[in-house]
Design an enzyme around this catalytic site. Sequence first.
Site, PDB file in Angstrom:
ATOM      1  N   HIS A 261      57.115  37.770  21.664  1.00  0.00           N
ATOM      2  CA  HIS A 261      55.979  38.284  22.430  1.00  0.00           C
ATOM      3  C   HIS A 261      54.783  37.365  22.304  1.00  0.00           C
ATOM      4  CE1 HIS A 261      53.625  40.492  19.003  1.00  0.00           C
ATOM      5  NE2 HIS A 261      54.350  39.529  18.493  1.00  0.00           N
TER       6      HIS A 261
ATOM      7  N   CYS B 214      50.747  39.144  27.127  1.00  0.00           N
ATOM      8  CA  CYS B 214      52.045  39.773  26.861  1.00  0.00           C
ATOM      9  C   CYS B 214      52.841  40.049  28.133  1.00  0.00           C
ATOM     10  CB  CYS B 214      51.856  41.046  26.042  1.00  0.00           C
ATOM     11  SG  CYS B 214      50.943  42.372  26.872  1.00  0.00           S
TER      12      CYS B 214
ATOM     13  N   HIS C  63      50.700  46.930  25.348  1.00  0.00           N
ATOM     14  CA  HIS C  63      51.405  45.714  24.915  1.00  0.00           C
ATOM     15  C   HIS C  63      52.885  45.846  25.208  1.00  0.00           C
ATOM     16  CE1 HIS C  63      51.535  41.935  22.710  1.00  0.00           C
ATOM     17  NE2 HIS C  63      52.648  42.348  22.133  1.00  0.00           N
TER      18      HIS C  63
END
Length: 330
Positions: free
Chosen positions: A304, A243, A292
């Site tokens: 993402h 990420c 994240h």
Amino acid sequence: MAVAGMPVRLIRMPLAAGLALALLTLPMGGASAEPKPTVAQAKAKLEKLNDQADAVVEKYNQAAEKWKKAKKKYETLNGELTRQGEKVAGLRKELVTMAVSTYQVGMVSGWEGLVNQADPDDLLNGMAAVDQLSASRAESLNAFDEATKSLRDSRDGAKKALAEADETRDELSGEKAKADKMVKAQTKILRELNAFQVGNPNGSGVQYTGSASGNARAALAFAFAQIGKPYRYGGTGPSGWDCSGLIQASWNSGGVNLPRTTWEQWSWGASRKVSLNDLQPGDLLFSEGLGHVGMYAGNGQMVHAPQTGDVVKVVPLSSYGRNFVGAVRP
């Protein structure tokens, strides 16, 4: 009832043999075998693993960054050590040459020669030359002393930096082992659910057609070009991403140099935070726990790199399934 003339122990033997046979024919594990988890149970376990993986991967990335910085520091100091060593060697050679020259001057035309000069000007010029030689010698000796001290400092600094690098390498190795174990568990469940996505490491993604402009548009164009590529923990492209690696590279293409990890990116954006009710395309979205990060793509969507067994994708914020702690506008 015993049969006349037959020992009792002979009558019991068939019973024992029967019990043994019955035990041998029972299924392995018997009633203690655990039932296979249902699809719902497997998905619940996977969701829990994914949450845990965020923290594990973030620690791995932090250790990796620490290792890179320690390694760079060592290489810089080691390079300085080499340069100082060369300087000291050069000064040493200069001092040896000067010592030999002084010795020769003293034997052939030293003070005896100077004091016997008939012309006073020649005497003064000669004395000035000796003074100059002495000053030059003193300067060289001082330079040699300083360079030698600097060499020792560089050597000590390089040794310390190397020890730090070794320590962070061990830390990185430990975090990698944890991450590998987590990935193995995630992969196992995903394959059981037939939900593991390999992705296309060489894919060209899709074209971004949203409303972003300027640097944000460049960042989103890059991110969208990665759609379909596999998630890989520690991945910084171009064939796979995690990420924060995706976010860093995307915004780098937009002219903004972001740190590597989600924690660093959140800290970097301390003065750039924006309300979740005022999002603009290109803004960074951070989940609770800072494990994240994704990028707002507009129209209530986010691009993402999700987790192991998945690919870079665009998803509605409403389907993300986790709470956001905040947003940052690079």
